[in-house]
Design a protein around this motif. Sequence first.
Motif, short mmCIF file in Angstrom:
data_model
loop_
_atom_site.label_atom_id
_atom_site.label_comp_id
_atom_site.label_asym_id
_atom_site.label_seq_id
_atom_site.Cartn_x
_atom_site.Cartn_y
_atom_site.Cartn_z
N ARG A 33 0.81 -1.15 -0.16
CA ARG A 33 0.00 -0.16 -0.09
C ARG A 33 0.85 1.22 0.03
NH1 ARG A 33 -1.82 -2.40 4.40
NH2 ARG A 33 -1.79 -0.59 5.59
N ALA A 36 0.31 3.94 -2.77
CA ALA A 36 -1.15 4.67 -2.63
C ALA A 36 -0.83 5.78 -1.61
CB ALA A 36 -2.21 3.75 -2.40
N ARG A 37 -0.21 5.34 -0.40
CA ARG A 37 0.04 6.30 0.73
C ARG A 37 0.78 7.49 0.15
NH1 ARG A 37 1.46 1.66 3.46
NH2 ARG A 37 3.48 2.58 3.64
N GLU A 39 1.18 8.66 -2.64
CA GLU A 39 0.22 9.46 -3.64
C GLU A 39 -0.81 10.22 -2.91
OE1 GLU A 39 -3.44 9.19 -6.52
OE2 GLU A 39 -2.42 7.51 -6.03
N ALA A 40 -1.24 9.79 -1.93
CA ALA A 40 -2.08 10.70 -0.88
C ALA A 40 -1.38 11.44 -0.29
CB ALA A 40 -2.76 9.79 -0.02
N VAL A 140 -12.96 10.77 -5.50
CA VAL A 140 -12.15 9.90 -6.23
C VAL A 140 -12.68 9.91 -7.47
CG1 VAL A 140 -11.21 7.34 -6.44
CG2 VAL A 140 -11.19 8.68 -4.25
N MET A 144 -7.38 11.91 -5.97
CA MET A 144 -6.77 11.09 -6.10
C MET A 144 -7.07 9.70 -6.37
SD MET A 144 -5.98 10.77 -1.89
CE MET A 144 -5.74 12.43 -1.58
N SER A 145 -6.31 8.48 -6.68
CA SER A 145 -6.78 7.16 -7.06
C SER A 145 -7.77 6.68 -5.79
CB SER A 145 -5.65 6.41 -7.37
OG SER A 145 -4.86 6.19 -6.19
N GLN A 147 -7.34 3.72 -4.14
CA GLN A 147 -6.62 3.38 -3.09
C GLN A 147 -5.82 4.19 -2.41
OE1 GLN A 147 -6.63 0.19 -2.00
NE2 GLN A 147 -5.57 0.59 -0.16
N ALA A 148 -5.44 5.40 -2.85
CA ALA A 148 -4.77 6.53 -2.45
C ALA A 148 -5.95 7.27 -1.56
CB ALA A 148 -4.13 7.64 -2.98
N GLU A 151 -6.53 5.15 1.76
CA GLU A 151 -5.38 5.45 2.79
C GLU A 151 -5.19 6.65 3.50
OE1 GLU A 151 -3.20 3.11 3.59
OE2 GLU A 151 -3.76 1.73 2.08
#
Length: 164
Positions: A33, A36-37, A39-40, A140, A144-145, A147-148, A151
């Motif tokens: 993960r 994704a983290r 990215e967030a 979303v 962000m995506s 998954q991001a 998170e």
Amino acid sequence: MKSVMTTTISAADAAGRFPSSSDLESIQGNIQRAAARLEAAEKLAGNHEAVVKEAGDACFAKYSYLKNPGEAGDSQEKVNKCYRDIDHYMRIVNYTLVVGGTGPLDEWAIAGGREVYRTLNLPAAAYIAAFTFTRDRLCVPRDMSAQAGVEYAAALDYIINALS
């Protein structure tokens, strides 16, 4: 600083054992993960001023009485401190996303947070409202995506629950 990896290693070491398969699966999930983290964290860092302003505005919109005389936001200086505090929390949320564990929030934001608010007569509910607005405002894939977003929302949920 506490992360999934440091917590897992510390627990195994304290028990005098190697990390178990379950421990290693937990670490593997954390690593999977990580993108994704990050990215967030990057999106939050790039937009933190807008995020803080919107969160603070939502807080004062929901609790407009806070600007009444004798309340926590009765002067521009106090209002600015509220926004400063929200900015501080969002920076710690960012660190939490980077680290992949709740250590930064536990160590720098939550420990003693409620006691400080109680002492200074600051309603924790106002901060909870700000973070809830921020979590619920997330869109979303605009922000962000998926998954991001998961998170990011999880880090905000953690702080909301801790202050509740």
